[in-house]
Design a protein around this motif. Structure first.
Motif, short mmCIF file in Angstrom:
data_model
loop_
_atom_site.label_atom_id
_atom_site.label_comp_id
_atom_site.label_asym_id
_atom_site.label_seq_id
_atom_site.Cartn_x
_atom_site.Cartn_y
_atom_site.Cartn_z
N ALA A 140 10.11 -7.65 32.14
CA ALA A 140 10.04 -8.74 31.92
C ALA A 140 10.46 -8.22 30.04
CB ALA A 140 8.43 -8.94 31.74
N ASP A 141 10.78 -9.22 29.60
CA ASP A 141 11.59 -8.69 28.12
C ASP A 141 9.76 -9.62 27.72
OD1 ASP A 141 14.12 -8.20 28.41
OD2 ASP A 141 14.68 -10.62 29.20
N LEU A 142 9.67 -8.93 26.58
CA LEU A 142 9.20 -9.20 25.43
C LEU A 142 8.64 -9.81 23.79
CD1 LEU A 142 6.53 -6.59 26.89
CD2 LEU A 142 6.55 -8.51 27.36
N ASP A 143 8.63 -10.88 23.56
CA ASP A 143 8.45 -10.92 22.25
C ASP A 143 7.96 -10.76 21.57
OD1 ASP A 143 11.35 -12.84 23.03
OD2 ASP A 143 10.24 -14.89 23.43
N VAL A 144 8.56 -10.28 20.12
CA VAL A 144 6.72 -9.46 18.89
C VAL A 144 7.27 -9.98 18.52
CG1 VAL A 144 6.76 -7.14 18.46
CG2 VAL A 144 6.67 -7.20 20.67
N HIS A 145 6.07 -10.16 17.65
CA HIS A 145 5.78 -11.25 16.19
C HIS A 145 4.70 -9.78 15.88
CE1 HIS A 145 7.36 -14.37 17.54
NE2 HIS A 145 7.22 -14.68 18.09
N LEU A 146 4.90 -9.51 14.16
CA LEU A 146 4.13 -8.82 13.21
C LEU A 146 3.97 -9.68 11.82
CD1 LEU A 146 5.95 -6.69 15.25
CD2 LEU A 146 4.82 -4.86 13.47
N VAL A 147 3.23 -9.83 11.77
CA VAL A 147 2.42 -10.57 10.30
C VAL A 147 1.54 -9.90 9.68
CG1 VAL A 147 1.38 -12.15 9.09
CG2 VAL A 147 3.54 -12.71 11.53
N GLY A 148 1.55 -8.84 8.44
CA GLY A 148 0.56 -8.12 7.93
C GLY A 148 0.77 -7.61 7.30
N GLY A 149 0.11 -6.72 6.18
CA GLY A 149 0.36 -5.76 5.57
C GLY A 149 1.21 -6.44 3.58
N PHE A 150 1.34 -5.48 3.46
CA PHE A 150 1.64 -5.52 2.46
C PHE A 150 2.21 -3.92 1.37
CE2 PHE A 150 -1.81 -5.52 1.10
CZ PHE A 150 -2.28 -5.29 -0.83
N GLU A 151 2.98 -4.62 0.51
CA GLU A 151 3.23 -2.92 -0.43
C GLU A 151 2.15 -2.99 -1.19
OE1 GLU A 151 6.90 -4.30 -2.88
OE2 GLU A 151 8.22 -3.78 -1.12
N ASP A 152 0.74 -2.16 -0.31
CA ASP A 152 -0.21 -1.87 -1.94
C ASP A 152 0.18 -0.59 -2.37
OD1 ASP A 152 -0.31 -1.32 1.10
OD2 ASP A 152 -1.80 -0.07 1.52
N VAL A 153 1.46 0.04 -1.27
CA VAL A 153 1.48 0.98 -3.16
C VAL A 153 3.32 1.04 -3.28
CG1 VAL A 153 0.14 3.05 -1.91
CG2 VAL A 153 2.34 2.66 -0.93
N SER A 154 3.85 1.71 -4.15
CA SER A 154 5.06 1.21 -4.38
C SER A 154 5.70 1.73 -3.55
CB SER A 154 5.65 2.64 -5.52
OG SER A 154 6.76 2.64 -6.07
N PRO A 155 6.85 1.24 -3.03
CA PRO A 155 8.24 1.60 -2.12
C PRO A 155 8.30 2.60 -2.06
CG PRO A 155 8.56 -1.08 -3.16
CD PRO A 155 6.76 -0.22 -3.98
N ASN A 156 8.41 2.63 -3.30
CA ASN A 156 9.26 4.66 -3.45
C ASN A 156 8.98 5.61 -2.47
OD1 ASN A 156 11.52 3.73 -4.85
ND2 ASN A 156 10.48 3.91 -7.12
N HIS A 157 6.93 5.01 -2.89
CA HIS A 157 5.88 5.49 -2.53
C HIS A 157 6.06 6.33 -0.60
CE1 HIS A 157 3.22 6.86 -5.70
NE2 HIS A 157 4.57 7.88 -6.10
N ALA A 158 6.27 4.39 -0.36
CA ALA A 158 6.49 4.83 1.54
C ALA A 158 7.85 5.29 1.92
CB ALA A 158 6.57 3.14 1.88
N ASN A 159 8.97 5.68 0.66
CA ASN A 159 9.67 5.92 1.63
C ASN A 159 10.25 7.66 1.74
OD1 ASN A 159 11.01 3.71 2.70
ND2 ASN A 159 11.61 3.51 0.83
N ASP A 160 8.71 7.54 1.17
CA ASP A 160 9.13 9.80 0.58
C ASP A 160 8.29 10.43 1.97
OD1 ASP A 160 8.04 12.03 0.04
OD2 ASP A 160 7.32 11.86 -2.05
N SER A 161 9.04 11.46 2.82
CA SER A 161 9.36 11.54 3.98
C SER A 161 8.16 12.68 3.66
CB SER A 161 10.55 12.95 3.85
OG SER A 161 11.54 13.34 3.71
N THR A 162 7.76 13.10 2.58
CA THR A 162 6.94 14.03 2.61
C THR A 162 5.68 14.18 2.63
OG1 THR A 162 6.34 14.21 0.58
CG2 THR A 162 8.68 15.52 1.20
N ILE A 163 5.41 12.56 2.82
CA ILE A 163 4.09 11.63 2.91
C ILE A 163 3.37 12.58 3.70
CG2 ILE A 163 2.80 9.43 3.07
CD1 ILE A 163 5.02 8.51 0.67
N SER A 164 2.25 12.70 4.44
CA SER A 164 2.02 12.16 5.08
C SER A 164 0.40 11.04 5.68
CB SER A 164 0.28 13.65 5.09
OG SER A 164 -0.32 12.87 4.43
#
Length: 365
Positions: A140-164
């Motif tokens: 079956a084909d499934l439609d998906v929606h995601l709503v919520g979450g926000f930038e609770d930290v700097s976007p630069n931190h979020a893109n750091d691949s060394t983050i655990s």
């Protein structure tokens, strides 16, 4: 597998961004999805919809075939799968760093919604949600929606691949959760057609001091049509069994049978709310007793993942749960013989306890 605009999605073939990071596949996937032109347009359209404040007095404004709309409301970490023949609307709110996930079967309208709060419950959560949405032998084909979450930290931190993933102080709570959800969809065999991705930067507004807040904290889904509306619920519709269901979130940390799982809420076939039993320890009761003297600001600082972004009733909700726990320290009084708490539909579309032994534990519908 993830689809966008009817086509299989791959961050390597996406023309959505020339500034994509090149570190790890999960991060590339999430960033590329958020920058895909189709999803950016869909997010813009979703954000242009006026947020609906859902209350009993506004039911007549919602279009249904009945004068008494039938809702299923979800609290944090809960999920429910509904049949459009039985339920008019399903929704959730009070999300800050949490994410609301909608999965809908295009063929029959069967819709599963979850209020996810941790990457740790995503893998099993998908299994729970899909168990009634997709037949074992169906593609079956499934439609998906995601709503919520926000930038609770700097976007630069979020893109750091060394983050655990576990270092919430560095990469926040919203980003690891969103990353885990899209990574899981891409790895699974089902066809997930992402329609709405109003998360992280797309769901962030800032005040004059540049403090970040989520634009939307919740939504309402109409299973019959698949339409999605930004929404905020009145307390009278956060039912039934509000306090016990809020308490389950805290108790589930101590209940090993619930580790990694979303919390059962609803019986799809019978249209009943079924609050699966859970237990809590004297240690939790004693801990709550030690919190009684905390100020409102201390409660926010110690018990919220986003103290500055919580709704006005967050502290009151915490105190009401604590008071219930102190009044009922033995979980067996809430779940006698470890039986679930069951609620049936009323003629008006609300809920009533199917067991007269159940004590009142919150709002009524």
């Amino acid at each position: 597998m993830i689809f966008v605009g009817g086509l299989p999605f791959s961050p390597n073939s996406s023309s959505s961004s020339s500034s994509m990071p090149s570190q790890s596949q999960p991060i590339d996937l999430l960033v590329a999805l958020m920058e895909h032109p189709i999803l950016m347009s869909a997010t813009h359209s979703f954000k242009s919809i006026q947020e609906r404040r859902v209350s009993a007095s506004m039911d007549s404004e919602l279009t249904t075939s009945s004068n008494n709309p039938k809702y299923v409301y979800l609290f944090q970490r809960e999920y429910a799968t509904v049949d459009p023949a039985l339920v008019h609307y399903i929704g959730t709110d009070e999300a800050t760093t949490c994410v609301g996930l909608v999965i809908r079967n295009r063929k029959n309208g069967i819709t599963s919604v979850a209020h996810m709060d941790s990457p740790k419950s995503v893998d099993i959560g998908f299994i729970q949600m899909l168990s009634l949405v997709v037949d074992q032998n169906s593609d079956a084909d499934l439609d998906v929606h995601l709503v919520g979450g926000f930038e609770d930290v700097s976007p630069n931190h979020a893109n750091d691949s060394t983050i655990s993933e576990g270092n919430a102080r560095v990469d926040g709570f919203s980003f690891p959760l969103c990353r885990k959800i899209v990574e899981t969809m891409q790895k699974r065999q089902e066809n997930f057609h992402v329609q709405t991705l109003c998360v992280l930067g797309h769901n962030t507004k800032r005040d004059s001091q540049r403090n970040a807040y989520p634009i939307f904290n919740g939504f309402l889904v109409e299973p019959s049509s698949g339409s999605l509306i930004p929404a905020r619920f009145d307390r009278t519709l956060r039912c039934p069994d509000e306090i016990v269901r809020r308490l389950r979130v805290s108790a589930s940390y101590e209940d090993s049978s619930l580790h990694g799982k979303l919390l059962d809420t609803y019986d799809t076939k019978t249209d009943r709310i079924v609050i699966a039993p859970c237990s809590w320890t004297r240690r939790l009761v004693n801990f709550v007793l030690s919190l009684q003297s905390l100020s409102d600001s201390e409660i926010l600082a110690r018990h919220s993942t986003s103290p500055s972004a919580e709704g006005p009733d967050f502290v009151d909700n915490e105190r009401r749960v604590w008071n219930y726990l102190i009044k009922h320290p033995d979980w067996k009084t809430t779940f006698p013989m470890r039986q679930p708490r069951v609620f049936e539909r009323t003629d008006e579309g609300g809920w009533k306890s199917a067991d007269f032994h159940h004590m009142d534990s919150g709002c009524k519908s």
